[in-house]
Structure formats: C-alpha cells, structure tokens
Write a protein that holds these residues in place. Structure first.
Motif, PDB file in Angstrom:
ATOM      1  N   LEU A   1       0.921  -1.147   0.107  1.00 33.87           N
ATOM      2  CA  LEU A   1      -0.155   0.006   0.225  1.00 33.87           C
ATOM      3  C   LEU A   1       0.799   1.265   0.183  1.00 33.87           C
ATOM      4  O   LEU A   1       1.398   1.630   1.049  1.00 33.87           O
ATOM      5  N   ASN A   2       0.888   1.679  -1.095  1.00 35.33           N
ATOM      6  CA  ASN A   2       1.950   2.941  -1.307  1.00 35.33           C
ATOM      7  C   ASN A   2       1.298   4.288  -1.506  1.00 35.33           C
ATOM      8  O   ASN A   2       1.926   5.407  -1.635  1.00 35.33           O
TER       9      ASN A   2
ATOM     10  N   ALA B   1      -6.325  -4.764   9.653  1.00 35.43           N
ATOM     11  CA  ALA B   1      -5.736  -3.576   9.251  1.00 35.43           C
ATOM     12  C   ALA B   1      -6.443  -2.392   9.619  1.00 35.43           C
ATOM     13  O   ALA B   1      -6.096  -1.465  10.177  1.00 35.43           O
ATOM     14  N   LEU B   2      -7.657  -2.297   9.337  1.00 29.10           N
ATOM     15  CA  LEU B   2      -8.696  -1.193   9.516  1.00 29.10           C
ATOM     16  C   LEU B   2      -8.974  -1.337  11.130  1.00 29.10           C
ATOM     17  O   LEU B   2      -8.900  -0.008  11.617  1.00 29.10           O
ATOM     18  N   GLU B   3      -9.278  -2.422  11.784  1.00 29.14           N
ATOM     19  CA  GLU B   3      -9.447  -2.310  13.246  1.00 29.14           C
ATOM     20  C   GLU B   3      -8.194  -2.099  14.081  1.00 29.14           C
ATOM     21  O   GLU B   3      -8.357  -1.415  15.167  1.00 29.14           O
ATOM     22  N   SER B   4      -6.964  -2.259  13.822  1.00 29.07           N
ATOM     23  CA  SER B   4      -5.781  -1.723  14.340  1.00 29.07           C
ATOM     24  C   SER B   4      -5.320  -0.381  13.883  1.00 29.07           C
ATOM     25  O   SER B   4      -4.593   0.226  14.548  1.00 29.07           O
ATOM     26  N   GLY B   5      -6.015   0.414  13.082  1.00 25.77           N
ATOM     27  CA  GLY B   5      -5.755   1.853  12.677  1.00 25.77           C
ATOM     28  C   GLY B   5      -4.763   2.021  11.846  1.00 25.77           C
ATOM     29  O   GLY B   5      -4.118   2.932  11.915  1.00 25.77           O
ATOM     30  N   ILE B   6      -4.078   0.857  11.131  1.00 27.91           N
ATOM     31  CA  ILE B   6      -2.845   1.189   9.939  1.00 27.91           C
ATOM     32  C   ILE B   6      -3.322   1.509   8.716  1.00 27.91           C
ATOM     33  O   ILE B   6      -2.664   2.428   8.256  1.00 27.91           O
ATOM     34  N   ILE B   7      -4.650   1.120   8.492  1.00 24.13           N
ATOM     35  CA  ILE B   7      -5.184   1.754   7.198  1.00 24.13           C
ATOM     36  C   ILE B   7      -6.743   2.504   7.653  1.00 24.13           C
ATOM     37  O   ILE B   7      -7.241   2.168   8.550  1.00 24.13           O
TER      38      ILE B   7
ATOM     39  N   ASN C   1     -19.404   0.552   1.871  1.00 27.40           N
ATOM     40  CA  ASN C   1     -19.525  -0.300   0.597  1.00 27.40           C
ATOM     41  C   ASN C   1     -19.291   0.393  -0.677  1.00 27.40           C
ATOM     42  O   ASN C   1     -20.068  -0.207  -1.750  1.00 27.40           O
ATOM     43  N   SER C   2     -19.052   1.795  -0.600  1.00 32.11           N
ATOM     44  CA  SER C   2     -19.111   2.379  -1.813  1.00 32.11           C
ATOM     45  C   SER C   2     -18.147   1.702  -3.071  1.00 32.11           C
ATOM     46  O   SER C   2     -17.140   1.171  -2.620  1.00 32.11           O
ATOM     47  N   ARG C   3     -18.557   1.816  -4.094  1.00 30.03           N
ATOM     48  CA  ARG C   3     -17.671   1.106  -5.182  1.00 30.03           C
ATOM     49  C   ARG C   3     -16.517   2.171  -5.550  1.00 30.03           C
ATOM     50  O   ARG C   3     -15.577   1.773  -6.033  1.00 30.03           O
ATOM     51  N   MET C   4     -16.558   3.516  -4.920  1.00 25.87           N
ATOM     52  CA  MET C   4     -15.473   4.157  -5.081  1.00 25.87           C
ATOM     53  C   MET C   4     -14.375   4.477  -3.847  1.00 25.87           C
ATOM     54  O   MET C   4     -13.481   5.040  -3.960  1.00 25.87           O
ATOM     55  N   GLN C   5     -14.625   3.346  -3.012  1.00 32.50           N
ATOM     56  CA  GLN C   5     -13.990   3.349  -1.684  1.00 32.50           C
ATOM     57  C   GLN C   5     -12.424   2.866  -2.054  1.00 32.50           C
ATOM     58  O   GLN C   5     -12.210   2.149  -2.891  1.00 32.50           O
ATOM     59  N   LYS C   6     -11.661   3.371  -1.461  1.00 34.56           N
ATOM     60  CA  LYS C   6     -10.229   3.173  -1.227  1.00 34.56           C
ATOM     61  C   LYS C   6      -9.608   3.120  -0.099  1.00 34.56           C
ATOM     62  O   LYS C   6     -10.273   3.783   0.841  1.00 34.56           O
ATOM     63  N   TYR C   7      -8.444   2.768   0.009  1.00 44.53           N
ATOM     64  CA  TYR C   7      -7.715   2.753   1.380  1.00 44.53           C
ATOM     65  C   TYR C   7      -6.491   3.178   1.428  1.00 44.53           C
ATOM     66  O   TYR C   7      -5.775   3.291   0.292  1.00 44.53           O
ATOM     67  N   ARG C   8      -5.986   3.908   2.600  1.00 41.70           N
ATOM     68  CA  ARG C   8      -4.623   4.324   2.607  1.00 41.70           C
ATOM     69  C   ARG C   8      -4.288   4.271   3.780  1.00 41.70           C
ATOM     70  O   ARG C   8      -4.708   3.810   5.112  1.00 41.70           O
ATOM     71  N   LEU C   9      -2.757   4.210   4.034  1.00 46.15           N
ATOM     72  CA  LEU C   9      -2.310   3.985   5.321  1.00 46.15           C
ATOM     73  C   LEU C   9      -2.569   5.376   6.249  1.00 46.15           C
ATOM     74  O   LEU C   9      -2.509   6.517   5.943  1.00 46.15           O
ATOM     75  N   THR C  10      -2.815   5.111   7.641  1.00 42.07           N
ATOM     76  CA  THR C  10      -2.709   6.324   8.509  1.00 42.07           C
ATOM     77  C   THR C  10      -1.363   6.632   9.048  1.00 42.07           C
ATOM     78  O   THR C  10      -0.327   5.989   8.367  1.00 42.07           O
ATOM     79  N   ALA C  11      -1.318   7.524   9.670  1.00 43.48           N
ATOM     80  CA  ALA C  11      -0.018   8.277  10.205  1.00 43.48           C
ATOM     81  C   ALA C  11       0.853   7.045  10.883  1.00 43.48           C
ATOM     82  O   ALA C  11       1.725   6.670  10.745  1.00 43.48           O
ATOM     83  N   SER C  12      -0.048   6.311  11.778  1.00 39.74           N
ATOM     84  CA  SER C  12       0.667   5.129  12.624  1.00 39.74           C
ATOM     85  C   SER C  12       1.014   4.087  11.473  1.00 39.74           C
ATOM     86  O   SER C  12       1.981   3.209  11.638  1.00 39.74           O
ATOM     87  N   GLY C  13       0.397   3.909  10.506  1.00 40.32           N
ATOM     88  CA  GLY C  13       0.556   2.899   9.375  1.00 40.32           C
ATOM     89  C   GLY C  13       1.864   3.173   8.916  1.00 40.32           C
ATOM     90  O   GLY C  13       2.695   2.395   8.187  1.00 40.32           O
TER      91      GLY C  13
END
Length: 86
Positions: free
Chosen positions: A16-17, A45-51, A60-72
C-alpha cells in the motif's frame, strides 16, 4: 512501540503506497479470494488503525479506497519497507 501485526497485515502495508481500491490491493498481493482478503488482511488492518477508508461514511461504496494512516506509515518505516520513488 510497534503494534503486533500479522504477517498478512505486514504484506498489506508493504504493497500500500498510495490510495488503492480493494481490487488493486488484492492484485498486488496476488490474492483471488475476496473473503480471505477481507477477513485476514483488510479487517485486521482497519481495526488496528493501520489503514483507513477514504469514504468512511460509505464503507460499501464502489469508489472506496484505502490508505495508510500516520501510524501505518510509521509502522511501514519501522519494518524497513521502502516507499516507491525513494
């Protein structure tokens, strides 16, 4: 302090860049099973706050994306993963 993360979450962090959707992340991880990806990679990863989700109010949006958090990002650096372009 580095949180304990599973090897699967470490692999997710590694690929995840930038902001990526589920299909892009799965492709980078060479995973075809969506449910395996969600339960073993994405959810922990979501539950631990990494992303985090880019559209948290519409998970559930089809436009949903994921990114690293500051802690991630800190975790990725501490694990020694080099970011693209460096």
């Amino acid at each position: 302090v580095t949180p304990q993360v599973t090897p699967q979450v470490q692999e997710l962090i590694k690929v995840l860049n930038q902001e990526m959707n589920r299909q892009e992340i799965q492709k980078e991880l060479h995973l075809s099973d969506r449910e395996n990806f969600r339960s073993n990679y994405l959810k922990p990863a979501l539950e631990s706050g990494i992303i985090e989700m880019t559209i948290p109010k519409k998970p559930n949006s089809r436009m949903q994306k994921y990114r690293l958090t500051a802690s991630g990002i800190r975790l990725k650096d501490s694990l020694g993963y080099i970011k693209e372009g460096e």
